[in-house]
Scaffold this motif. Sequence first.
Motif, PDB file in Angstrom:
ATOM      1  N   VAL A  70       0.829  -1.203   0.000  1.00 38.41           N
ATOM      2  CA  VAL A  70       0.000   0.000   0.000  1.00 38.41           C
ATOM      3  C   VAL A  70       0.867   1.258   0.000  1.00 38.41           C
ATOM      4  CG1 VAL A  70      -1.677   1.325   1.345  1.00 38.41           C
ATOM      5  CG2 VAL A  70      -1.952  -1.156   1.102  1.00 38.41           C
ATOM      6  N   PHE A  71       1.940   1.218   0.806  1.00 43.80           N
ATOM      7  CA  PHE A  71       2.846   2.374   0.860  1.00 43.80           C
ATOM      8  C   PHE A  71       3.455   2.648  -0.508  1.00 43.80           C
ATOM      9  CE2 PHE A  71       7.084   4.144   1.328  1.00 43.80           C
ATOM     10  CZ  PHE A  71       6.842   5.263   2.106  1.00 43.80           C
ATOM     11  N   HIS A  72       3.903   1.596  -1.182  1.00 41.65           N
ATOM     12  CA  HIS A  72       4.513   1.791  -2.508  1.00 41.65           C
ATOM     13  C   HIS A  72       3.478   2.287  -3.523  1.00 41.65           C
ATOM     14  CE1 HIS A  72       7.535   1.228  -5.613  1.00 41.65           C
ATOM     15  NE2 HIS A  72       6.620   0.635  -6.368  1.00 41.65           N
ATOM     16  N   TRP A  73       2.271   1.803  -3.395  1.00 42.58           N
ATOM     17  CA  TRP A  73       1.199   2.229  -4.291  1.00 42.58           C
ATOM     18  C   TRP A  73       0.882   3.709  -4.109  1.00 42.58           C
ATOM     19  CZ3 TRP A  73      -4.235   2.812  -2.642  1.00 42.58           C
ATOM     20  CH2 TRP A  73      -5.077   3.150  -3.705  1.00 42.58           C
ATOM     21  N   LYS A 113       2.968   6.093  -2.391  1.00 39.18           N
ATOM     22  CA  LYS A 113       4.113   7.002  -2.404  1.00 39.18           C
ATOM     23  C   LYS A 113       5.059   6.763  -3.570  1.00 39.18           C
ATOM     24  CE  LYS A 113       4.830   9.389   0.748  1.00 39.18           C
ATOM     25  NZ  LYS A 113       4.402  10.774   1.116  1.00 39.18           N
ATOM     26  N   GLY A 114       5.167   5.511  -4.013  1.00 43.10           N
ATOM     27  CA  GLY A 114       6.118   5.192  -5.076  1.00 43.10           C
ATOM     28  C   GLY A 114       7.543   5.138  -4.562  1.00 43.10           C
ATOM     29  N   ALA A 115       8.466   4.938  -5.473  1.00 47.52           N
ATOM     30  CA  ALA A 115       9.876   4.834  -5.103  1.00 47.52           C
ATOM     31  C   ALA A 115      10.454   6.215  -4.786  1.00 47.52           C
ATOM     32  CB  ALA A 115      10.665   4.180  -6.228  1.00 47.52           C
ATOM     33  N   VAL A 116      11.479   6.237  -3.944  1.00 48.88           N
ATOM     34  CA  VAL A 116      12.195   7.469  -3.629  1.00 48.88           C
ATOM     35  C   VAL A 116      13.158   7.754  -4.774  1.00 48.88           C
ATOM     36  CG1 VAL A 116      13.756   8.597  -2.010  1.00 48.88           C
ATOM     37  CG2 VAL A 116      11.994   7.037  -1.159  1.00 48.88           C
ATOM     38  N   LYS A 117      12.997   8.878  -5.420  1.00 45.93           N
ATOM     39  CA  LYS A 117      13.804   9.225  -6.587  1.00 45.93           C
ATOM     40  C   LYS A 117      14.758  10.374  -6.268  1.00 45.93           C
ATOM     41  CE  LYS A 117      10.148   7.798  -9.785  1.00 45.93           C
ATOM     42  NZ  LYS A 117      10.853   6.565 -10.193  1.00 45.93           N
ATOM     43  N   LEU A 118      15.781  10.500  -7.100  1.00 46.71           N
ATOM     44  CA  LEU A 118      16.736  11.585  -6.934  1.00 46.71           C
ATOM     45  C   LEU A 118      16.089  12.916  -7.299  1.00 46.71           C
ATOM     46  CD1 LEU A 118      20.047  10.118  -8.425  1.00 46.71           C
ATOM     47  CD2 LEU A 118      19.525  10.559  -6.027  1.00 46.71           C
ATOM     48  N   HIS A 119      16.454  13.950  -6.548  1.00 47.96           N
ATOM     49  CA  HIS A 119      15.948  15.282  -6.846  1.00 47.96           C
ATOM     50  C   HIS A 119      16.741  15.938  -7.973  1.00 47.96           C
ATOM     51  CE1 HIS A 119      14.398  14.575  -2.747  1.00 47.96           C
ATOM     52  NE2 HIS A 119      13.369  15.292  -3.167  1.00 47.96           N
ATOM     53  N   ALA A 164      12.053  10.441  10.433  1.00 49.23           N
ATOM     54  CA  ALA A 164      11.746   9.183   9.722  1.00 49.23           C
ATOM     55  C   ALA A 164      12.496   9.091   8.407  1.00 49.23           C
ATOM     56  CB  ALA A 164      10.248   9.047   9.487  1.00 49.23           C
ATOM     57  N   GLY A 165      13.720   9.595   8.413  1.00 56.37           N
ATOM     58  CA  GLY A 165      14.541   9.521   7.212  1.00 56.37           C
ATOM     59  C   GLY A 165      14.061  10.391   6.078  1.00 56.37           C
ATOM     60  N   GLY A 166      13.157  11.342   6.377  1.00 63.40           N
ATOM     61  CA  GLY A 166      12.610  12.189   5.328  1.00 63.40           C
ATOM     62  C   GLY A 166      11.615  11.468   4.441  1.00 63.40           C
ATOM     63  N   MET A 167      11.162  10.303   4.880  1.00 60.42           N
ATOM     64  CA  MET A 167      10.274   9.497   4.058  1.00 60.42           C
ATOM     65  C   MET A 167       8.927  10.168   3.846  1.00 60.42           C
ATOM     66  SD  MET A 167      10.057   6.649   2.382  1.00 60.42           S
ATOM     67  CE  MET A 167      11.400   5.668   3.045  1.00 60.42           C
ATOM     68  N   PHE A 168       8.418  10.813   4.906  1.00 58.02           N
ATOM     69  CA  PHE A 168       7.073  11.383   4.794  1.00 58.02           C
ATOM     70  C   PHE A 168       7.093  12.888   4.520  1.00 58.02           C
ATOM     71  CE2 PHE A 168       6.734   7.606   7.480  1.00 58.02           C
ATOM     72  CZ  PHE A 168       5.759   6.897   6.785  1.00 58.02           C
ATOM     73  N   GLY A 169       8.090  13.586   5.060  1.00 58.78           N
ATOM     74  CA  GLY A 169       8.128  15.028   4.849  1.00 58.78           C
ATOM     75  C   GLY A 169       8.848  15.446   3.591  1.00 58.78           C
ATOM     76  N   GLY A 170       9.617  14.521   3.010  1.00 53.22           N
ATOM     77  CA  GLY A 170      10.357  14.849   1.802  1.00 53.22           C
ATOM     78  C   GLY A 170      11.597  15.691   2.063  1.00 53.22           C
ATOM     79  N   LYS A 171      11.951  15.891   3.327  1.00 59.14           N
ATOM     80  CA  LYS A 171      13.103  16.704   3.674  1.00 59.14           C
ATOM     81  C   LYS A 171      14.369  15.849   3.653  1.00 59.14           C
ATOM     82  CE  LYS A 171      14.859  19.689   7.356  1.00 59.14           C
ATOM     83  NZ  LYS A 171      14.615  20.219   8.725  1.00 59.14           N
ATOM     84  N   GLY A 211      10.928  -4.889   5.023  1.00 56.19           N
ATOM     85  CA  GLY A 211      11.224  -3.473   4.858  1.00 56.19           C
ATOM     86  C   GLY A 211      12.589  -3.249   4.232  1.00 56.19           C
ATOM     87  N   HIS A 212      13.580  -4.013   4.689  1.00 46.86           N
ATOM     88  CA  HIS A 212      14.932  -3.875   4.140  1.00 46.86           C
ATOM     89  C   HIS A 212      14.974  -4.288   2.673  1.00 46.86           C
ATOM     90  CE1 HIS A 212      19.297  -4.022   3.910  1.00 46.86           C
ATOM     91  NE2 HIS A 212      19.205  -5.254   3.434  1.00 46.86           N
ATOM     92  N   ILE A 213      14.318  -5.380   2.338  1.00 47.19           N
ATOM     93  CA  ILE A 213      14.296  -5.845   0.948  1.00 47.19           C
ATOM     94  C   ILE A 213      13.588  -4.832   0.056  1.00 47.19           C
ATOM     95  CG2 ILE A 213      13.390  -7.630  -0.587  1.00 47.19           C
ATOM     96  CD1 ILE A 213      13.786  -9.612   1.750  1.00 47.19           C
ATOM     97  N   TYR A 214      12.497  -4.274   0.556  1.00 44.69           N
ATOM     98  CA  TYR A 214      11.765  -3.282  -0.238  1.00 44.69           C
ATOM     99  C   TYR A 214      12.624  -2.056  -0.510  1.00 44.69           C
ATOM    100  CZ  TYR A 214       8.647   0.636  -1.149  1.00 44.69           C
ATOM    101  OH  TYR A 214       8.069   1.755  -1.694  1.00 44.69           O
ATOM    102  N   MET A 215      13.255  -1.501   0.540  1.00 47.51           N
ATOM    103  CA  MET A 215      14.057  -0.300   0.366  1.00 47.51           C
ATOM    104  C   MET A 215      15.293  -0.564  -0.494  1.00 47.51           C
ATOM    105  SD  MET A 215      12.297   1.961   1.886  1.00 47.51           S
ATOM    106  CE  MET A 215      13.430   3.338   1.849  1.00 47.51           C
ATOM    107  N   GLY A 216      15.798  -1.783  -0.465  1.00 47.31           N
ATOM    108  CA  GLY A 216      16.998  -2.089  -1.225  1.00 47.31           C
ATOM    109  C   GLY A 216      16.734  -2.533  -2.655  1.00 47.31           C
ATOM    110  N   THR A 217      15.476  -2.632  -3.045  1.00 50.93           N
ATOM    111  CA  THR A 217      15.162  -3.056  -4.416  1.00 50.93           C
ATOM    112  C   THR A 217      14.359  -1.983  -5.141  1.00 50.93           C
ATOM    113  OG1 THR A 217      13.258  -4.286  -3.514  1.00 50.93           O
ATOM    114  CG2 THR A 217      15.291  -5.531  -3.931  1.00 50.93           C
ATOM    115  N   ILE A 218      13.047  -1.934  -4.906  1.00 51.36           N
ATOM    116  CA  ILE A 218      12.201  -0.993  -5.647  1.00 51.36           C
ATOM    117  C   ILE A 218      11.833   0.237  -4.833  1.00 51.36           C
ATOM    118  CG2 ILE A 218      11.228  -2.855  -7.039  1.00 51.36           C
ATOM    119  CD1 ILE A 218       8.699  -2.708  -5.304  1.00 51.36           C
TER     120      ILE A 218
END
Length: 341
Positions: free
Chosen positions: A102-105, A107-113, A211-218, A283-290
């Motif tokens: 659901v989170f990936h659906w 928010k999607g992947a974290v991309k470079l700015h 939270a690693g900037g995951m939600f605020g985008g900072k 969680g680790h597998i998700y962050m390290g792949t997609i």
Amino acid sequence: MKPIPVWGRFIALALALVLPLSGTSVAQQGETQQQRAQSQPGNNAPVWRDVRSGKEEYTSVKGRETGVLVQMYGETWRQLRNAWITPIGGWLVALIAAAIGVFHWRKGAVKLHSGPTGRLIERFTPLERYAHWVMGISFAILGVTGLIMWVGKYVLLPVIGYTLFAWLSQLSKHLHNFVGPLFVLSLLVFIVMYAKDNLPRGYDFRWFASAGGMFGGKHVASGRFNAGEKVWFWVGAVVLSLVVSATGLILNFPNFDQVRAVMIEANVVHLVSACAVMALSLGHIYMGTIGVDGAYESMRFGYVDEAWAKEHHEYWYKDVKSGKVKAATAAGQPGAPQAQH
């Protein structure tokens, strides 16, 4: 001769009444057993009560607990495993997997700015990547085969039937038993190799606070590994995986004369800790792949673009650029670096 006192006569009368009754009770009990043998010839309840008492009986095979035919502690283990550990653990893994989906659906992947610079930094050496993949692949095999043996009869059996499930569960058992020792050895190498870069730092608290900037985008600066990766390393890889490894070895090598109580307790601890480490690993597998663009390439090829390094691990990037940390550099794409230095 003195006459017997009155109280003495009462005692004598009481004994005269009780003793015949006791004899009658024993005789009646014997008759009851004889009658049961004739009226209920298949009733072996007295025999099984004796067997299930847990006391040592005679056996021609000598060894620890060889004379104990039925250990009642095993029934406690069965109820604990089937009624508590399996449903709670199974639903925990399933719910975390669903939450990640659901989170990936949403928010999607974290991309470079910013776009890639074409300048590459070696993030992982070939030896570091080899150690990670040996441990990671063996972990994945153990996780899949463990789930098949653990919850397969509730999830897979109704779908694929008895024949295929019997073959699959037998294959899972053999893979689990033989891959387990390989995982233990690779885990020890992995811990020694990566421990230094996963030591806590003061800036890790800022990473947790946002939270690693995951939600605020900072943007949140971190070292070679961020605080979330460090938690996974110390809790998942070190504590839980070592517990899983130790209990797994106890179960894998019962020929070291463990008593059944030790095997049962090891199985319970193994299931609980394996469930916890599998849930965290998602969680680790998700962050390290997609989950994070470029994260998989960094472990697959070893190189990351400078823009990626600066955005995700700024303190490590600065240490590399200043020469404090030695790392090879190259140009091009992470999958095909052209010029290495």
